[in-house]
Design an enzyme around this catalytic site. Sequence first.
Site, PDB file in Angstrom:
ATOM      1  N   GLY A 124      44.063  39.441  34.688  1.00 41.57           N
ATOM      2  CA  GLY A 124      45.078  39.288  33.651  1.00 41.57           C
ATOM      3  C   GLY A 124      46.507  39.278  34.154  1.00 41.57           C
ATOM      4  NE  ARG A 161      41.142  35.716  27.648  1.00 43.71           N
ATOM      5  CZ  ARG A 161      41.461  36.998  27.705  1.00 43.71           C
ATOM      6  NH1 ARG A 161      41.874  37.632  26.627  1.00 43.71           N
ATOM      7  NH2 ARG A 161      41.361  37.654  28.833  1.00 43.71           N
ATOM      8  N   GLY A 182      37.868  41.139  34.813  1.00 44.08           N
ATOM      9  CA  GLY A 182      36.725  41.923  35.291  1.00 44.08           C
ATOM     10  C   GLY A 182      35.529  41.045  35.634  1.00 44.08           C
ATOM     11  CE  LYS A 205      44.600  54.216  37.762  1.00 44.54           C
ATOM     12  NZ  LYS A 205      43.678  54.581  36.682  1.00 44.54           N
TER      13      LYS A 205
HETATM   14  P1  AMP Z   1      45.898  45.856  37.625  1.00 48.07           P
HETATM   15  O1  AMP Z   1      45.552  45.890  36.173  1.00 48.07           O
HETATM   16  O2  AMP Z   1      45.143  46.814  38.457  1.00 48.07           O
HETATM   17  O3  AMP Z   1      45.935  44.456  38.190  1.00 48.07           O
HETATM   18  O4  AMP Z   1      47.380  46.420  37.704  1.00 48.07           O
HETATM   19  C1  AMP Z   1      48.466  45.741  37.177  1.00 48.07           C
HETATM   20  C2  AMP Z   1      49.605  46.712  37.017  1.00 48.07           C
HETATM   21  O5  AMP Z   1      49.911  47.294  38.262  1.00 48.07           O
HETATM   22  C3  AMP Z   1      50.861  46.053  36.523  1.00 48.07           C
HETATM   23  O6  AMP Z   1      51.157  46.518  35.250  1.00 48.07           O
HETATM   24  C4  AMP Z   1      51.919  46.493  37.535  1.00 48.07           C
HETATM   25  O7  AMP Z   1      53.115  46.899  36.934  1.00 48.07           O
HETATM   26  C5  AMP Z   1      51.260  47.674  38.217  1.00 48.07           C
HETATM   27  N1  AMP Z   1      51.827  47.903  39.542  1.00 48.07           N
HETATM   28  C6  AMP Z   1      52.003  47.002  40.523  1.00 48.07           C
HETATM   29  N2  AMP Z   1      52.609  47.557  41.575  1.00 48.07           N
HETATM   30  C7  AMP Z   1      52.848  48.851  41.264  1.00 48.07           C
HETATM   31  C8  AMP Z   1      53.463  49.934  41.950  1.00 48.07           C
HETATM   32  N3  AMP Z   1      53.962  49.793  43.165  1.00 48.07           N
HETATM   33  N4  AMP Z   1      53.526  51.124  41.316  1.00 48.07           N
HETATM   34  C9  AMP Z   1      53.022  51.262  40.075  1.00 48.07           C
HETATM   35  N5  AMP Z   1      52.421  50.277  39.384  1.00 48.07           N
HETATM   36  C10 AMP Z   1      52.332  49.078  39.972  1.00 48.07           C
END
Ligand code: AMP
Length: 399
Positions: free
Chosen positions: A358, A31, A381, A202
């Site tokens: 990220g 950054r 975001g 999620k």
């Molecule tokens: P996000 O911040 O929504 O992009 O989520 C990133 C996080 O999602 C990372 O820390 C991953 O470890 C987690 N992640 C990816 N796939 C899975 C999964 N199948 N089950 C649980 N967590 C996951």
Amino acid sequence: MVKDLKGKKVLIRVDFNVPLNKEHEITDDTRMQKALPTIQQVLSEGASVILMSHLGRPQKKKKEDGSINVEKFSLRHLVKHLSDLLDQEVIFASDTVGPDAFDKALALMPGQVLVLENTRFEKGEKSGDEELGAKLAKLADVFINDAFGAAHRAHASTTTVAKHFEADEKGLGLLMETEINNAKKVLNSPARPFTAILGGAKVSDKIQLIEKLLDFCDNILIGGGMTYTFAKAKHGTIGDSLVELDYLDLARELIEKARERNVDLYLPQDTTIASGFANDAERKVCPTMEIPDGWMGLDVGPEAIETYKKVILESSTVLWNGPLGVFEFENFAKGTFSIAQAVADTTKTGAFTLIGGGDSVSAINKSGLAEDVSFISTGGGALLEFLEGKKLPGIAAVS
Ligand code: AMP
């Protein structure tokens, strides 16, 4: 950028929210690196530079006595490195809008650089406090916002401050312009086929983006934790995989909308499952719709990797947000790293590839392929909201 800067004091909102280790050493200076072109450009025009940024969440992580943990969150820790990067002395003010900031800003000579203390030490920063915005504005003649990563926040240092500058005294920095131009390549008539790869934990975080993408992309490749909300919505069994039960209807709606709009919404046909949430858990591969009880899906499976690779290699525009599995665990990182490789390969053959968020950025960095994709956004975001078609307050305030 703003014109006629000679002899002016230019207040630049940068995103210096870099990770620090326990010794307060910078562990990733991306950054800071990305902010250099604007700083150097302003200096080269004979102006002086006043930099402000947030760092971490000092208001949330206060000390036991309720005071700000200055040692942990001070921008002081960045000054030496910035000085090395710019190859010149950098002055530091131990407050943001206090006497030290004002004295040092007043004494600043053309060519000099001053860094203010963490904007989030000020209580009014996150609420976009009017008085704080006005005080910040008093420090300088010109305001430039170059903090794309914070552009979706209507904070005092990103938005309110801008009200106190005339239209020709404020503008976007070079990083902001680059980020916007690259995001627009995806948003405005992207070369087709256009594929979005969406992973992460999620589905609830990505709904608006998915809805927007359904209007103009050809393929959506789903991975990561959100896979299992979709799988359950299609009446699959998902064992102990991550799921958002409140979002099953919405997942069904998205599947239906994709069908209506002729968008191919892919779910991984197979999944690498684990006996527990750990790198050394027992592992096997099974169909995504048939995950047994006591097992959880932690990565896309080998067949899905092949299918996804093929789609990516046939695409002319690719947007990637979110890892395809728990890539922090070596044993469940294969999907994410294979997709990173496919994104790099399709870039080589002429596709425009944009990576944001990220975790997908850290995945592409970890895979050593950062130089092999078209553009890596500094916004998580902020990029998502820009792509969702929202007006970002930090951009609107100076435009
Ligand atoms: P996000 O911040 O929504 O992009 O989520 C990133 C996080 O999602 C990372 O820390 C991953 O470890 C987690 N992640 C990816 N796939 C899975 C999964 N199948 N089950 C649980 N967590 C996951």
